[in-house]
Scaffold this motif. Sequence first.
Motif, mmCIF file in Angstrom:
data_model
loop_
_atom_site.group_PDB
_atom_site.id
_atom_site.type_symbol
_atom_site.label_atom_id
_atom_site.label_comp_id
_atom_site.label_asym_id
_atom_site.label_seq_id
_atom_site.Cartn_x
_atom_site.Cartn_y
_atom_site.Cartn_z
ATOM 1 N N GLY A 50 -6.604 2.254 1.223
ATOM 2 C CA GLY A 50 -5.037 1.341 1.265
ATOM 3 C C GLY A 50 -4.379 2.067 2.527
ATOM 4 N N GLY A 95 -3.532 2.678 -7.051
ATOM 5 C CA GLY A 95 -4.407 2.958 -5.885
ATOM 6 C C GLY A 95 -5.869 3.457 -6.651
ATOM 7 N N ASN A 138 1.512 3.836 -3.261
ATOM 8 C CA ASN A 138 1.031 5.205 -3.148
ATOM 9 C C ASN A 138 2.206 5.926 -3.512
ATOM 10 O OD1 ASN A 138 -1.526 4.861 -2.281
ATOM 11 N ND2 ASN A 138 -0.974 5.285 -0.031
ATOM 12 N N GLU A 167 0.732 -1.382 0.090
ATOM 13 C CA GLU A 167 0.014 -0.025 0.095
ATOM 14 C C GLU A 167 0.948 1.244 0.079
ATOM 15 O OE1 GLU A 167 -2.924 -0.137 -0.871
ATOM 16 O OE2 GLU A 167 -3.517 -1.990 -0.385
ATOM 17 N N LYS A 194 -8.242 9.188 -5.892
ATOM 18 C CA LYS A 194 -8.142 8.537 -7.172
ATOM 19 C C LYS A 194 -9.705 7.673 -7.444
ATOM 20 C CE LYS A 194 -3.691 7.570 -5.680
ATOM 21 N NZ LYS A 194 -2.576 6.406 -4.934
HETATM 22 MG MG MG Z 1 -3.239 3.600 -2.037
#
Ligand code: MG
Length: 592
Positions: free
Chosen positions: A192, A187, A122, A118, A178
């Motif tokens: 996340g 993502g 990102n 995660e 997003k």
């Molecule tokens: Mg993410």
Amino acid sequence: MAKKTAAKKKATPKKKAPAKKTAKKKAAPKKKTAAKKKAPARKKAAAKKKTSKVPKKAAARRKPKAAPKAAANPRKRETAESMSKRQREISISEFFTKNRHLLGFDNPRRALLTTIKEAVDNSLDACEEAGILPDIEIEVKPIPKQEDRFTVRVRDNGPGIVKKQIPLIFGKLLYGSKFHRLKMSRGQQGIGISAAGMYGQLTTGQPIRITSSTSKNRPAHYYEITIDTQKNTPRIQRDDQVDWDHGHGTQVEIDLEAKYQKGRQSIDEYIDETAIANPHVNISYITPDGKKRVYERSSQDLPPEGREIRPHPYGVELGVLIKMLHDTRSRSVKGCLQADFSRVSARVAGEILDKAGLSQKARPGRIARDEADRLLKAIQNTKIMNPPTDCISPIGEELILQGLGRIEADFYTSVTRSPSVYRGNPFLVEVGVAYGGSLAEEGAVRLLRFANRVPLLYQRGACAITSAVAETSWKSYGLGQSGNNLPVGPAVILVHLASVWVPFTSESKEAIAHYPEIIKDIKLGLQECGRRMAIHVRRRRREADAAKKRDYISSYIPHIANALRNILDLTDRKEARIKTVLTDVLEKSRKL
Ligand SMILES: [Mg+2]
Ligand SMILES: Nc1ncnc2c1ncn2[C@@H]1O[C@H](COP(=O)(O)OP(=O)(O)OP(=O)(O)O)[C@@H](O)[C@H]1O
């Protein structure tokens, strides 16, 4: 035993009805006796209370006088009012605290991988959106004197995060940039990193620690944040300005309960595969044993950025359409169709409205449900161009080959297919194959699955990629296969699905849903690579056969030379000459 007899009797159709009766009759007294034997004390107590707890059937036979209702049904029943006292909103954080397996935190080993994944996803998204070649540092450090607890630290050189957004991004589930757009990124959900922080908080009680700077000339902000799971809101434990000599970027640190184990589905595998699918990334990884591994970027160019697109009318569902009509800024339905959807020109919008029997000037806010229904049907019956496909940025055949080059093999091939559409969303499939070399002959091939450049390591069986690979017939391409299983042989198969919206089967983003359009496209990509691989395999087999024959024949050459020497009484020199000539003839015939 009683059951058995009943079953046997049931088998004789004529005696069926009486048999049942007998069975029932027999069973009833048995129950009674059992009840008598088992619970004399209960019987006494029941007598004392003057309320009988006799089983229903027995009670019906005895036909007792109407017993008070409460006594016949001693359990307190809920009422709508009593239930209403417990009915309340469930916060998303509470939901995922209970269901953390849905997010990929179901065991300590997977939790470590998900947390790193995660944070890295990102970082890569942020760097690419800002047009920065990513430099990522990952560290997994055991916490001293705390068994099975680690600190995960991920630092990037991305654009950083604006101060006031930091608490919301890391301390609130379903908060992100997003979700509300159709653009290719790793993502998409907005869960996340806050979920990873929440898992850390749940297992170690420690807050997530963030340091972020938006420019080397501005101060860096350091935050310690926990999530109030009942309200799904951030709780700021610390908010400081700190010295930070890394320029712009973000660093996330999470303490969590985890297990570090090498091999399949490990973080090492995740980082290896990330480097394969992202040749433009520099990764430096400090393992739990303190060793530093560096993955140098092999491409100096950022992948071309995928363009954001509007939804395509074919993919829209009734509820979404009603909401879009409600939320639009356009004053007419026609304007809304043109402005809020992709590929709807004034002519196409007019055609849709005509088919739906709606006025060109109809106001979007005034459209009733059945009118929206008609509108949706009209959309489906109108020919509309496919969505634009330049919104997807593939890895590219060249870079896939470069990435696969990290695996030692003797044949490589790759295919980037042209984009296609599922449910109105554009997608694109890429396939790569590495064959032979150091790859093991036995066992199933290694399958590398990627979605928007992210390696998928779990839920292999539930993924559309696995189904497409298993349903392809590999025997004709030179690999073994039994039934609809993964092929067997010395090969690595890479499949990448890129889309503006990847249809994952769950929030943990590990498996792709089985859309027929996606499966079909993956299969076509596999077949193309398969055909190329088959040519290579056949050539290799021919060469191997020829080499075997040559070895076999050449083993006779000394004997032939020796026999000729004996028959013709030749000298040593002449015998050697015969050997050379025969070997030359063999070599030449092999080349032919
Ligand atoms: Mg993410
Ligand atoms: N390292 C980072 N640098 C810059 N922005 C970041 C960084 N990490 C997170 N963000 C911002 O925080 C948002 C939330 O991140 P989060 O991981 O929770 O959700 P997401 O990435 O949008 O979707 P997903 O749940 O699928 O990962 C992102 O959308 C992004 O805008």
